[in-house]
Scaffold this active site. Structure first.
Site, PDB file in Angstrom:
ATOM      1  CG  ASP A 119      -1.916  -1.124   1.226  1.00 38.89           C
ATOM      2  OD1 ASP A 119      -2.101  -1.737   0.160  1.00 38.89           O
ATOM      3  OD2 ASP A 119      -2.486  -1.412   2.291  1.00 38.89           O
ATOM      4  NE  ARG A 161      -4.004   1.635 -22.037  1.00 36.00           N
ATOM      5  CZ  ARG A 161      -4.866   2.574 -21.670  1.00 36.00           C
ATOM      6  NH1 ARG A 161      -5.816   2.965 -22.494  1.00 36.00           N
ATOM      7  NH2 ARG A 161      -4.794   3.120 -20.477  1.00 36.00           N
ATOM      8  N   GLY A 181      -1.037   4.626 -18.204  1.00 35.66           N
ATOM      9  CA  GLY A 181      -1.706   5.535 -19.139  1.00 35.66           C
ATOM     10  C   GLY A 181      -3.215   5.525 -19.006  1.00 35.66           C
ATOM     11  NE  ARG A 241     -17.857  -6.841 -21.009  1.00 38.07           N
ATOM     12  CZ  ARG A 241     -18.852  -6.412 -21.772  1.00 38.07           C
ATOM     13  NH1 ARG A 241     -19.461  -5.277 -21.492  1.00 38.07           N
ATOM     14  NH2 ARG A 241     -19.242  -7.102 -22.826  1.00 38.07           N
TER      15      ARG A 241
HETATM   16  O1  F6P Z   1      -2.394  -4.154   3.166  1.00 40.83           O
HETATM   17  C1  F6P Z   1      -2.327  -4.745   1.908  1.00 40.83           C
HETATM   18  C2  F6P Z   1      -3.697  -5.055   1.380  1.00 40.83           C
HETATM   19  O2  F6P Z   1      -3.458  -5.687   0.162  1.00 40.83           O
HETATM   20  C3  F6P Z   1      -4.669  -3.896   1.208  1.00 40.83           C
HETATM   21  O3  F6P Z   1      -4.407  -3.124   0.091  1.00 40.83           O
HETATM   22  C4  F6P Z   1      -5.986  -4.596   1.169  1.00 40.83           C
HETATM   23  O4  F6P Z   1      -7.018  -3.753   1.537  1.00 40.83           O
HETATM   24  C5  F6P Z   1      -5.801  -5.704   2.153  1.00 40.83           C
HETATM   25  O5  F6P Z   1      -4.411  -5.963   2.175  1.00 40.83           O
HETATM   26  C6  F6P Z   1      -6.535  -6.975   1.841  1.00 40.83           C
HETATM   27  O6  F6P Z   1      -6.275  -7.912   2.826  1.00 40.83           O
HETATM   28  P1  F6P Z   1      -6.814  -9.411   2.846  1.00 40.83           P
HETATM   29  O7  F6P Z   1      -5.714 -10.282   2.342  1.00 40.83           O
HETATM   30  O8  F6P Z   1      -7.103  -9.667   4.283  1.00 40.83           O
HETATM   31  O9  F6P Z   1      -8.024  -9.451   1.966  1.00 40.83           O
END
Ligand code: F6P
Length: 326
Positions: free
Chosen positions: A131, A158, A189, A250
């Protein structure tokens, strides 16, 4: 201050590509500097359950190129309780672990901070999350790999978007921070990124379609940061379908594809640098700091700051996305 002889290492919270490179760097730097290393398996849960094993240099051989974490990870409700942390501390003492290196995201650093304060244990954090939402570091381990995965996926989507003249909403991870959505959109892009912290409204979205998509483009890709509060890509696709039934819409939700895979060179390098820096920090007597990278230099960010502050979206990047997707 008690002498540190043995260092514990744990990966906690969600896995991120490059965690193994960090485990390798911590283990090898510690051994190089004369420390013993004990690996804690399954996150803080392993600290409470005593799932702890001595690591030698061979234990981290041939792992630098693997995603996930060889130490495994698991959420631990018990570590949120005083009783759980007491048990974790007792296990640390039994195993003669004098300091702890925690590799993980904001929840893991928060846990380390509370634990370190309660038991006066030297703890060093290493930021690892796709993140990239931790304050005090330009980047976190795993972010670059996830960004590249998103880019590769969107490049493929794309092909269909242009061939069939469609509008795609592609949902990406990133928690409520939106860094993956914004930079993923620039890298691939895309025409727009929908990010919770930047207040997206239906009006803005329909303006974008009216002014941009319908006038100059026959296809378009919008990245949507997964977000519990607004229903994500499915919601935004519905909004467009209702208002513009003639547009062929989509949805593609990338999901956990983004969390796995071979770490990029960048993630392996920062993991190696941060892992080594964590041992250097302990040697210097630093405690309860997260290793960060600021302008390509290693920095030490107090846990209190990492937790208190939020990393903000750079609005210049949003402008760039909009200006070059006309
Ligand atoms: O913290 C990393 C992350 O991939 C977030 O972006 C996401 O919201 C969360 O983990 C999802 O976690 P889980 O594996 O518990 O669904």
């Amino acid at each position: 201050m008690a002498e540190i002889k043995c260092i514990g290492i744990v990966t906690s919270g969600n896995d991120a590509p490059g965690m193994n490179a960090a485990v390798r760097a911590v283990t090898r730097s510690a051994i190089y500097n004369g420390f013993r290393v004990k690996a804690v398996f399954r996150g803080y849960k392993g600290l409470i359950d005593g799932d702890i094993h001595e690591f030698k240099t061979q234990n981290v051989s041939s792992i630098i190129h693997h995603g996930g974490t060889i130490l495994k990870s698991s959420p631990s409700k018990d570590f949120r309780s005083e009783e759980g942390r007491k048990k974790a501390f007792e296990n640390m003492k039994n195993e003669e672990i004098d300091a702890l290196i925690v590799i993980g995201g904001d929840g893991s650093i928060t846990g380390a901070r509370i634990f370190a304060q309660e038991y006066d244990i030297p703890c060093i954090g290493i930021p690892a999350t796709i993140d990239n939402n931790l304050f005090g570091t330009d980047t976190t381990i795993g972010y670059d790999t996830a960004l590249n995965t998103i880019m590769e996926c969107v490049d493929k989507i794309r092909d269909t978007a242009t061939s069939h003249e469609r509008l795609f909403f592609v949902e990406v991870m990133g928690d409520d921070a939106g860094f993956l959505a914004l930079n993923g959109a620039i890298a691939s892009g895309c025409e727009e990124a929908i990010i919770p912290s930047v207040m997206t409204s239906e009006e803005k979205l329909t303006n974008f379609i009216h002014n941009g998509l319908r006038k100059t483009k026959s296809s378009s890709i919008v990245l949507v940061a997964a977000n519990e509060n607004d229903g994500g890509a499915i919601h935004w696709a519905e909004v467009v379908k209702n208002k513009y039934p003639e547009i062929d819409v989509r949805i593609s939700i990338l999901g956990h594809l983004q969390r796995g895979g071979t770490p990029t060179a960048h993630d392996r390098i920062i993991a190696s640098r941060m892992g080594s820096a964590s041992i250097e920090a302990l040697k210097k007597g630093l405690r309860n700091v997260m290793i960060g990278i600021d302008n390509d230099d290693i920095v030490h960010v107090p846990f209190s700051k990492v937790i208190r502050e939020n990393r903000r979206i750079d609005h210049d990047l949003l402008d760039i996305l909009h200006n070059i997707s006309i």
